[in-house]
Design a protein around this motif. Structure first.
Motif, PDB file in Angstrom:
ATOM      1  N   TYR A   1       0.816  -1.218   0.000  1.00 34.26           N
ATOM      2  CA  TYR A   1       0.000   0.000   0.000  1.00 34.26           C
ATOM      3  C   TYR A   1       0.848   1.265   0.000  1.00 34.26           C
ATOM      4  O   TYR A   1       0.465   2.271  -0.596  1.00 34.26           O
ATOM      5  N   TRP A   2       1.988   1.244   0.699  1.00 37.10           N
ATOM      6  CA  TRP A   2       2.772   2.462   0.866  1.00 37.10           C
ATOM      7  C   TRP A   2       3.865   2.616  -0.176  1.00 37.10           C
ATOM      8  O   TRP A   2       4.575   3.624  -0.157  1.00 37.10           O
ATOM      9  N   THR A   3       4.030   1.667  -1.061  1.00 37.18           N
ATOM     10  CA  THR A   3       5.145   1.740  -2.015  1.00 37.18           C
ATOM     11  C   THR A   3       4.699   1.727  -3.472  1.00 37.18           C
ATOM     12  O   THR A   3       5.490   1.414  -4.360  1.00 37.18           O
ATOM     13  N   GLY A   4       3.461   2.069  -3.741  1.00 39.32           N
ATOM     14  CA  GLY A   4       3.007   2.245  -5.115  1.00 39.32           C
ATOM     15  C   GLY A   4       2.679   0.974  -5.857  1.00 39.32           C
ATOM     16  O   GLY A   4       2.509   0.997  -7.082  1.00 39.32           O
ATOM     17  N   VAL A   5       2.580  -0.154  -5.154  1.00 38.54           N
ATOM     18  CA  VAL A   5       2.198  -1.407  -5.804  1.00 38.54           C
ATOM     19  C   VAL A   5       0.709  -1.340  -6.174  1.00 38.54           C
ATOM     20  O   VAL A   5      -0.122  -0.891  -5.370  1.00 38.54           O
TER      21      VAL A   5
ATOM     22  N   GLU B   1       1.481  11.475  -4.582  1.00 39.48           N
ATOM     23  CA  GLU B   1       0.938  10.440  -3.709  1.00 39.48           C
ATOM     24  C   GLU B   1       2.012   9.418  -3.347  1.00 39.48           C
ATOM     25  O   GLU B   1       2.100   8.978  -2.197  1.00 39.48           O
ATOM     26  N   ASP B   2       2.837   9.034  -4.310  1.00 43.01           N
ATOM     27  CA  ASP B   2       3.906   8.076  -4.021  1.00 43.01           C
ATOM     28  C   ASP B   2       4.857   8.621  -2.956  1.00 43.01           C
ATOM     29  O   ASP B   2       5.301   7.878  -2.070  1.00 43.01           O
ATOM     30  N   LEU B   3       5.176   9.913  -3.037  1.00 45.09           N
ATOM     31  CA  LEU B   3       6.041  10.521  -2.026  1.00 45.09           C
ATOM     32  C   LEU B   3       5.373  10.518  -0.662  1.00 45.09           C
ATOM     33  O   LEU B   3       5.980  10.151   0.346  1.00 45.09           O
ATOM     34  N   MET B   4       4.127  10.958  -0.634  1.00 46.93           N
ATOM     35  CA  MET B   4       3.391  11.027   0.626  1.00 46.93           C
ATOM     36  C   MET B   4       3.318   9.659   1.287  1.00 46.93           C
ATOM     37  O   MET B   4       3.607   9.512   2.489  1.00 46.93           O
ATOM     38  N   LEU B   5       2.935   8.629   0.524  1.00 47.37           N
ATOM     39  CA  LEU B   5       2.789   7.294   1.102  1.00 47.37           C
ATOM     40  C   LEU B   5       4.147   6.694   1.458  1.00 47.37           C
ATOM     41  O   LEU B   5       4.278   6.001   2.473  1.00 47.37           O
ATOM     42  N   GLY B   6       5.151   6.953   0.633  1.00 49.81           N
ATOM     43  CA  GLY B   6       6.473   6.411   0.915  1.00 49.81           C
ATOM     44  C   GLY B   6       7.042   6.907   2.230  1.00 49.81           C
ATOM     45  O   GLY B   6       7.790   6.190   2.910  1.00 49.81           O
ATOM     46  N   MET B   7       6.665   8.129   2.623  1.00 50.52           N
ATOM     47  CA  MET B   7       7.171   8.674   3.884  1.00 50.52           C
ATOM     48  C   MET B   7       6.461   8.096   5.099  1.00 50.52           C
ATOM     49  O   MET B   7       6.820   8.411   6.223  1.00 50.52           O
ATOM     50  N   ARG B   8       5.480   7.233   4.893  1.00 55.32           N
ATOM     51  CA  ARG B   8       4.914   6.459   6.003  1.00 55.32           C
ATOM     52  C   ARG B   8       5.856   5.336   6.420  1.00 55.32           C
ATOM     53  O   ARG B   8       5.733   4.790   7.516  1.00 55.32           O
ATOM     54  N   MET B   9       6.762   4.979   5.525  1.00 55.93           N
ATOM     55  CA  MET B   9       7.685   3.894   5.797  1.00 55.93           C
ATOM     56  C   MET B   9       8.923   4.415   6.524  1.00 55.93           C
ATOM     57  O   MET B   9       9.438   5.494   6.200  1.00 55.93           O
TER      58      MET B   9
END
Length: 404
Positions: A251-255, A323-331
């Motif tokens: 979910y957080w890495t654009g898959v 969105e990819d940046l935003m979600l990636g920073m959850r990791m």
């Protein structure tokens, strides 16, 4: 088509918890369960010939409470395994009161690898206040039964709930991290409008959650996790090495992921979406769409007279990159050089660098000391960025707009 993750929604529970606003309802009608399972199996079978799940590596059956289906849930697990033979991880959500050893063993035999258990607390008074059906003893028993069946186990915990104190939270953390499981997720209680809990708060029966207390308890969870040999890998979850939830990470890495069932969400590239339009009955999309977010809002698995319907949100290339940046920073590992390079191309170097500098200046992000293979450091959230996640994520989502 390159769908890497599958989500299936089961909209049934034995009872609705007072804080819950998920798309689920209390049900004990075996005939309705049978109809649901039959139609979901048909839906899954319709995807077999398309090969859309040939490269899928993770599946998650959530709800609701999937284990209220009993052995019927094993049929869904078997069908998922049949149409997605490359699965590495298959998770079923469960509540302690509806997970027995026999069911856990049946799920493992059908092909499930993992159980996500809705524990929330190991304090009986807190569980009663939330409207949960299990007690602490049953939660401990369910964990042991799932482990004995050979399944990986994750426990969900909730902080800031009615009657919880710092001392009771410490006891809940101690029991969770000492239970032998490999994964724990910790969430602060949120009050959703229209839930029974929101009404109780309005009447003064319970106090509003204290945000400072919740933040402190989230930090206590990290301390207990590290003592137990678990590491934080995303904003709300801790895992022993090798026990991270692949579905969370997807979910957080654009898959790309596909959701089936009412309220299930999908995230699809345009080419994948077009390839699924006929089999799923999706509406046409516009030429601007690079990525599509789809939520199924009506479901013919629940009522044969009601056709499937969808809410579709289109994202252009710039919005998808933001969105990819935003979600990636959850990791915890943040984002690497490849994603940053792609974002510079789609968003523009100037806006991206300004957002990064602001995140660095506000202490929400830092360049990691651990370099990637090419020697370029990763942009990762700091401790403050973890606690103030919405501020950090907002910085990067704002890049979706041309005036950023």
């Amino acid at each position: 088509m390159a769908i890497g993750a599958l989500y299936i929604h089961v909209p049934f529970c034995h009872a609705k918890c007072v804080y819950c606003d998920f798309d689920s309802r209390a049900c004990a009608d075996g005939r309705e369960f049978d109809r649901y399972v039959e139609r979901m199996l048909d839906r899954l079978a319709s995807l077999r010939s398309s090969g859309v799940l040939a490269s899928c590596s993770t599946a998650y059956i959530g709800g609701g409470t999937p284990t209220v289906l009993g052995r019927r849930l094993c049929e869904i697990v078997k069908q998922v395994r049949d149409i997605a033979p490359g699965l590495i991880e298959l998770t079923c959500e469960a509540n302690p009161e509806s997970l027995s050893y026999d069911l856990a063993a049946g799920l493992a035999a059908a092909g499930a690898t993992r159980i996500s258990l809705g524990v929330q607390s190991f304090q009986d008074d807190e569980l009663r206040a939330l409207g949960r059906l299990h007690d602490a003893r049953r939660a401990r028993e369910a964990i042991g039964e799932a482990l004995r069946a050979g399944l990986d186990v994750s426990a969900d915990l909730m902080c800031g709930i009615p009657l919880q104190t710092d001392e009771s939270w410490d006891d809940t953390l101690s029991q969770a991290f000492d239970s032998g499981i490999g994964h724990v997720s910790v969430y602060p209680l949120t009050i959703e409008e229209g839930t029974p809990l929101s009404v109780l708060l309005e009447r003064g029966v319970w106090d509003e959650p204290d945000e400072d207390a919740q933040a402190g308890r989230m930090e206590r969870a990290r301390v207990y996790a590290e003592r137990a040999g678990m590491h934080p890998y995303e904003v709300a979850s801790y895992a022993r090495p090798g026990k991270e939830c692949r579905h969370n990470i997807a979910y957080w890495t654009g898959v790309e992921y596909l959701g089936l069932g009412r309220s299930a969400a999908s995230m699809l590239a345009r080419s994948t979406y077009e390839g699924l339009r006929e089999v799923l009955g999706l509406p046409a999309c516009s030429s601007r769409a690079a990525r599509l977010r789809v939520v199924q809002v009506a479901d013919d698995t629940a009522d044969s007279m009601q056709p499937r319907a969808y809410d579709v949100e289109e994202l252009d290339a710039r919005e998808a990159a933001s969105e990819d940046l935003m979600l990636g920073m959850r990791m915890t590992r943040g984002v690497g050089a490849d994603l940053l390079a792609a974002c510079r191309e789609r968003i523009g170097a100037g806006p991206l660098e300004r957002a990064i500098e602001e995140a660095l200046g506000r202490g929400l992000a830092r360049w990691s000391e651990d370099a990637t293979r090419d020697g370029v450091p990763r942009l990762v959230p700091t401790h403050d960025g973890w606690l103030l996640g919405n501020e950090l994520y907002g910085l990067f989502w704002e890049l979706a707009h041309d005036n950023a």
